[in-house]
Design a protein around this motif. Sequence first.
Motif, mmCIF file in Angstrom:
data_model
loop_
_atom_site.group_PDB
_atom_site.id
_atom_site.type_symbol
_atom_site.label_atom_id
_atom_site.label_comp_id
_atom_site.label_asym_id
_atom_site.label_seq_id
_atom_site.Cartn_x
_atom_site.Cartn_y
_atom_site.Cartn_z
ATOM 1 N N ILE A 49 0.844 -1.197 0.000
ATOM 2 C CA ILE A 49 0.000 0.000 0.000
ATOM 3 C C ILE A 49 0.876 1.243 0.000
ATOM 4 O O ILE A 49 0.647 2.189 -0.748
ATOM 5 C CB ILE A 49 -0.948 -0.006 1.219
ATOM 6 C CG1 ILE A 49 -1.944 -1.144 1.088
ATOM 7 C CG2 ILE A 49 -1.675 1.318 1.325
ATOM 8 C CD1 ILE A 49 -2.878 -1.267 2.261
ATOM 9 N N ALA A 52 2.505 1.665 -3.375
ATOM 10 C CA ALA A 52 1.536 2.076 -4.383
ATOM 11 C C ALA A 52 1.234 3.549 -4.249
ATOM 12 O O ALA A 52 1.144 4.275 -5.235
ATOM 13 C CB ALA A 52 0.264 1.249 -4.254
ATOM 14 N N SER A 53 1.066 3.992 -3.011
ATOM 15 C CA SER A 53 0.764 5.406 -2.810
ATOM 16 C C SER A 53 1.906 6.278 -3.298
ATOM 17 O O SER A 53 1.704 7.324 -3.893
ATOM 18 C CB SER A 53 0.500 5.687 -1.326
ATOM 19 O OG SER A 53 -0.759 5.190 -0.967
ATOM 20 N N ASN A 56 2.275 6.502 -7.250
ATOM 21 C CA ASN A 56 1.224 7.090 -8.064
ATOM 22 C C ASN A 56 1.676 8.381 -8.727
ATOM 23 O O ASN A 56 2.247 9.241 -8.088
ATOM 24 C CB ASN A 56 -0.008 7.389 -7.211
ATOM 25 C CG ASN A 56 -1.027 6.288 -7.341
ATOM 26 O OD1 ASN A 56 -1.498 5.997 -8.430
ATOM 27 N ND2 ASN A 56 -1.335 5.652 -6.248
#
Lengths: 379, 290, 281
Positions: A49, A52-53, A56
């Motif tokens: 997570i 991924a953040s 982005n």
Amino acid sequence: MQDGHCALAMEQQARILGAPCNFNYENGGNHMKRNVLFRRGLLMALCLIGAASALNAQTLLGSGATFPAPAYTKMFDEYYKATGIKVNYQAIGSSGGLKNIQDRVVDFGGSDSFVKDTDFAKYPASIMHIPTVIGAVVVTYNLPGNPALRLTGEVIADIYLGKITKWNDKRIAELNPAVKLPNMAIMPVYRSDGSGTTFNFTAYLSAVSTEWKSKVGNANSVSWPAGQGAAQNAGVAGVVKQTPGSIGYVELAYAHQSNMPAAAIKNSSGVWVDASLASISASAAGAFPPDSRILLVNTNAKEGYPISALTWIIVYREQKYASRTLEQAEHLAKLLWWMIHDGQNFVEALDYAKLPAPAIKAAEAIIKSITYDGQPVLK
Amino acid sequence: MNDRRFNALLGLAALLIVFVFAGFVLTLVVQSLPAVKQEGAAFLYGSEWNPVTARFGALPFIIGTLLTSSIALVIAIPLSLSAGIVMGEYVRSGWLRSLLNTLINVLASIPSVVFGLWGIEVVIPLVRNLAVLIGAPPYGAGILSASLVLAIMIIPYMSSMTREALMNVPAGLREGAFALGLTKQEVVTGIALPFARQSIFAGILLSLGRALGETMAVTMLIGNATRIPDSLFSLGNTLASVIASQFNEAASDVHRSAMMGLALMLLLITMIAGWFGRTLMRKGASAYGK
Amino acid sequence: MENNVFKSRHQTRAQKDRFFKFAVMIPAGIVVALLVLILAQVVINGARALNVDFFFKEQKPFGETGGGIVQAIVGTIMLLGISLVVALPFSLLASLYLYEHRGSKRAKVLATAINTLQGIPSIVIGVVIYSWIVVPLRSFSSLAGGVALAIVMLPLMTSMIHASLEMVPSSYLEAALALGVPRWRAIIDIILPASASGILEATSLGVARAAGETAPLIFTAFGNPFLSLSLKGPVSALPLVIYEYIKSPYDDWHQKAWGAALLLVLFVLILNVLIGSRKKH
């Protein structure tokens, strides 16, 4: 004896009724292994997570007017291809965009109705309007054979007032002598959500019908005397497309993209005009105010389409608010600059008119006055 | 970790959940105060809802909610009772029973938005044709379409609760009745149904609670008109559908507050229906001596 | 000698019996037929939309054909993941609390709170989460959407997990305590694993329920034409695209709406069947 099936386990009530449930019981198992696995899995998930953040790409979020949404989504698709920046535009209606900008939960709002001076106090800081494209509100309808119709403003107003209720009413027939109009009920469709398209449409109706002006008026949301509501331009187009005998007001692109007809309307010079790039541009050819807030309906231009409309992007002048970074402000300003220059190349294919030169000049000045912490963002 | 810490952890989680629940109610109450203060009791019985002139009377939505839910119940009850009786009395075992159970479960798990999708493509054209036949305004959308789809959505719950209620009728009662020579129909209508009627009624109440709060399918089918519906073919709005349509654009403070007031109203009526249903169900269950 | 009165009364009762059977079978048959109809429509219309692009491409601009809904598929998975991570621990802990303190006044308070939360329409949940998370964080986000879905899942999961905890024979716990195992250990290492299949069932049903929720997402996750894995930004979801696409006049979008509906229904069906087949063992 029931076999223990718990009907609708979704509802605990069935269980309360006493239906016993026979579950499977596993053995205790190797709990040490399970604990370690669980912890490792959780760690991995958290890492994913986080990564991924971080990975982005920079994104911008806007919401609001559905009137320019075909043009905007096309522009933002091209912008992504050109710069890798993702612009997420949610078309929820002009009032929605204004609310989101008020709550400061979006980077920019889209609206086809400009904010009046008296309403500025509703916003926590001063806002600016950047014009982007010019479109047309067309009157579309669903009749067998989809004939090309001519309608005047007064007739349209009376249809929406509920005074003309049948398609073969003589006031429509006398405008369209060559068309065999069916004996069907007219079902007006309007915007149920707060809409800049409604703002422009009702502004036009108020200009051409005194009864409309006094009974209903001109706003994003009005009290419609007759008909059915649908949400967003897409919703109105969708309902008209599926409802025989219905009539609705939508932006030109929606009608064209769905092969729906658009009525020719008599403008204030007495000329029958179809909405087209030429007629929309003609109605925007006049003077342009420096703050860009202008209403284009009921134009004086001889070949101008009478329900043309400008649409704006609304941003805060001072971009340093609510933990926004300079980088975000720069991305926003660059996007806006692109939209009024290179972005204009993509709108004509969708039947939106490009901004005329005076509008671009005004927009440039406005974008240059966006500041971050007092300093202009675009140098 | 020891017993004390474990219990503290459990207690913390429980406390948090209760706080969240209380917070919900509190948020709705506090944020709806401005609108309620402005309108007073007219918030409930006022029939004009006009954000532009800042009049917020919720009567059209209250009526729309009650109307669609009642019509849905009227349609669903005979269908659900029959299905429940068939599942609880006639098909009590075998492959057909599992099949029926699975089918009902599947129907119950279809999301509301998919029902709305199906309603737009199938129910609205049907209702429109019906309206044309009888001379009503042929919108297609409206109270009737929304109620029809709402009925289909609550049938699985009602029928499975009916089935459970019937299957809980003590075997001795049933067998005794058969031994006395009663026909199946007489057992069902004379013994089983009366015995189970409290639970069946509870099931109806719980389904009502569900119907009252149903949002997506109703929003997509009811036509979004802010007026008091005067016929089956009228367009209208329910409390849930007007929140879904207008919440994201309520810009003025009073409008926002009015939206919260509608949400609070919705919360209260679903809470009351649910509470009645659960109480009845507990009473019904205890009647079995469990 | 035949008693005519008796025979005719018997015949009438038999007739009523047959008539009644007939009378209930018909509406029940209508219900079954409706379901089959709806499912068939979802499958037939939805299958038309399924192609490679549908699963791997992002949304195209308004009115353009082609593209896909990968952003919605990934978005739904992400939202369900977030909501599980939030809801499962709380469900477990709350169920254990109800198990440990059953009958106490505090347990009744918790049970009431949970029962009432269950009846709250999900749109009300979305409205409150907008105030609690979206506005303070100044952004629509998948986090807000996940939390809203978690609140939707929590009551359902808690009641099911609690019920399965109660079904474990008390002798398991008593034996462990008699052997000197601390109570907290006994619960975690014996009671929980013994109810594992019930917990799994609760989780599956909670996820199935949350997967189809649209209303709370409208004001929290908001929607996104792009694929996004960010916790802090808006995200798309299968129910959201169904809602958006079916309102439009575009045939291509209508088809995709059916495709998304098919995916949703399949997902929910599989979760339900998975539970169903476990039961048979």
